[in-house]
Design an enzyme around this catalytic site. Sequence first.
Site, short mmCIF file in Angstrom:
data_model
loop_
_atom_site.label_atom_id
_atom_site.label_comp_id
_atom_site.label_asym_id
_atom_site.label_seq_id
_atom_site.Cartn_x
_atom_site.Cartn_y
_atom_site.Cartn_z
N LYS A 46 0.94 -1.10 0.19
CA LYS A 46 0.27 -0.11 -0.16
C LYS A 46 0.63 1.24 -0.04
CE LYS A 46 -3.42 2.30 0.26
NZ LYS A 46 -4.74 2.57 -0.29
N CYS A 154 -2.60 7.75 -7.90
CA CYS A 154 -3.90 8.24 -7.42
C CYS A 154 -5.05 8.76 -7.61
CB CYS A 154 -3.98 8.17 -5.91
SG CYS A 154 -5.05 8.20 -4.51
N LYS A 191 4.17 4.32 -11.70
CA LYS A 191 2.55 3.87 -11.89
C LYS A 191 1.91 4.67 -12.44
CE LYS A 191 -0.68 1.47 -9.44
NZ LYS A 191 -1.82 1.26 -7.95
C1 FMN Z 1 -9.22 0.40 -2.32
C2 FMN Z 1 -8.32 0.83 -3.03
C3 FMN Z 1 -7.28 1.31 -2.68
C4 FMN Z 1 -5.99 1.19 -3.42
N1 FMN Z 1 -4.74 1.73 -3.10
C5 FMN Z 1 -3.93 2.25 -4.17
C6 FMN Z 1 -2.49 2.81 -3.35
O1 FMN Z 1 -2.52 2.95 -2.07
N2 FMN Z 1 -1.75 3.11 -4.62
C7 FMN Z 1 -1.83 2.78 -5.92
O2 FMN Z 1 -0.68 2.86 -6.16
N3 FMN Z 1 -2.62 2.31 -5.75
C8 FMN Z 1 -4.08 1.95 -5.53
N4 FMN Z 1 -5.13 1.10 -5.95
C9 FMN Z 1 -5.49 0.81 -7.33
C10 FMN Z 1 -4.58 -0.38 -7.58
O3 FMN Z 1 -3.41 -0.75 -6.88
C11 FMN Z 1 -5.57 -0.70 -8.89
O4 FMN Z 1 -4.04 -0.30 -9.82
C12 FMN Z 1 -6.58 -0.56 -9.47
O5 FMN Z 1 -7.41 -1.13 -8.05
C13 FMN Z 1 -6.76 -1.61 -10.49
O6 FMN Z 1 -7.19 -3.29 -10.22
P1 FMN Z 1 -7.88 -3.34 -10.79
O7 FMN Z 1 -8.43 -3.76 -11.23
O8 FMN Z 1 -7.77 -5.64 -10.23
O9 FMN Z 1 -9.08 -3.38 -9.41
C14 FMN Z 1 -6.28 0.80 -4.64
C15 FMN Z 1 -7.67 0.63 -5.45
C16 FMN Z 1 -8.26 0.58 -4.43
C17 FMN Z 1 -9.41 -0.56 -5.13
#
Ligand code: FMN
Length: 377
Positions: A46, A154, A191
């Site tokens: 995270k 983010c 990212k």
């Molecule tokens: C609740 C939540 C918190 C997230 N927190 C972060 C974060 O702290 N840093 C980050 O780079 N991406 C964060 N993301 C993005 C995810 O790492 C990922 O890029 C995004 O959810 C797309 O992937 P998925 O379709 O598998 O969910 C977060 C996503 C969610 C749903």
Amino acid sequence: MATDLSTTFTGVRFPNPFLLSSAPPTESESNILRAFEAGWGGVVTKTIGLHPVVNVVGPKTKFLRADADSAHLSMKKRPGAALHSSWNWELISDKTLDWWVPRLGRIKRAFPGHVLVASVMAGSGNDTELRHWQELAVACQEQGCDALELNLSCPHMDRPDMGSNVGKDKELVSIVTKAVKEVATVPVWAKLTPSTTDIVVEARGALLGGADAIVSSNTFTSLPLIDMETLDFEVHVDGFVSTGGLGGPAILPLSLAKMSQLTQAFPDKSFSGIGGISTFEHALNYFLLGCGTVQVCTAAMLDHAVGPNVIRELNAGLTRFLDAHADKGWTSIADVVGLRRDRVVAQSKIRRPGEKDYRGGYEAEGYAEEKELGIKK
Ligand SMILES: Cc1cc2nc3c(=O)[nH]c(=O)nc-3n(C[C@H](O)[C@H](O)[C@H](O)COP(=O)(O)O)c2cc1C
């Protein structure tokens, strides 16, 4: 002989090409240890910052579901509905660097053969903030982290010099990446946000700054839907909402389009694909477009918080795939990376019926005469 799932990405050896992405599944030491035990090849923590953040009251993540027999979409739990997407407005880790440092070291010592990537974020626009990025990078790599992932994406940071606000500015992306590269002894991944006009522009900035890999996608800027009965957003606090991020199945095709742009623009560079992955079939799309690794968030959140069944299926799917294609000499996922990258072409390159010609709108051929269209002068 057992199939070898390992791969090397940005010089780091992975037991398999599947990572948990930076999100709730990787927010604590216990989760990350469970994830490695379950078989994930790597995890991205995270996102770690220097300053504490305070999240909203109430839920930070909700799941939108679709009915099979109607067009109804809602976050309300109901039988028979299928997952459409996740929606979140969670900020970066609410634990600071000091909290993370000893834990990163312990995790790495417990699982030296698994890949621990530290996601970090600071501000931008002045030397103090650039030093913050460096401080975060040095502290994490000193604990044995194998790579650093820069959160330039983010979608809901208030500060105009953080998260996707940095990721939307190619110069800031470049400057931040370069600052981290100056102190990094491990690979640096950038990212990026998908919420820009042309992600290739920001990727070029990151690569000019020295990034070793581009990671995409973070969540897409979005809003929850409004409930027809209450006229409130399905997620709100005291009736108010702010834009948040969409993840899960709905973003798989969107994120693939971003990845295709990136891998075509920089065919020799390294990419880690994220967005809507829950099975090997999904992951394979990213590999064939040119990604060396993939990352998962939403599917893992819904599977015992760290995705033990998801990773089992990803590893089993990769094993089945390599075994089924053994006759082609493919022994590792690296052998198929980019195999379909060049199949994405301009519309004008797609065959037309019969002998008809179409030149992408640049030449007169193919256009109807004005009189045929009924246009009167
Ligand atoms: C609740 C939540 C918190 C997230 N927190 C972060 C974060 O702290 N840093 C980050 O780079 N991406 C964060 N993301 C993005 C995810 O790492 C990922 O890029 C995004 O959810 C797309 O992937 P998925 O379709 O598998 O969910 C977060 C996503 C969610 C749903």
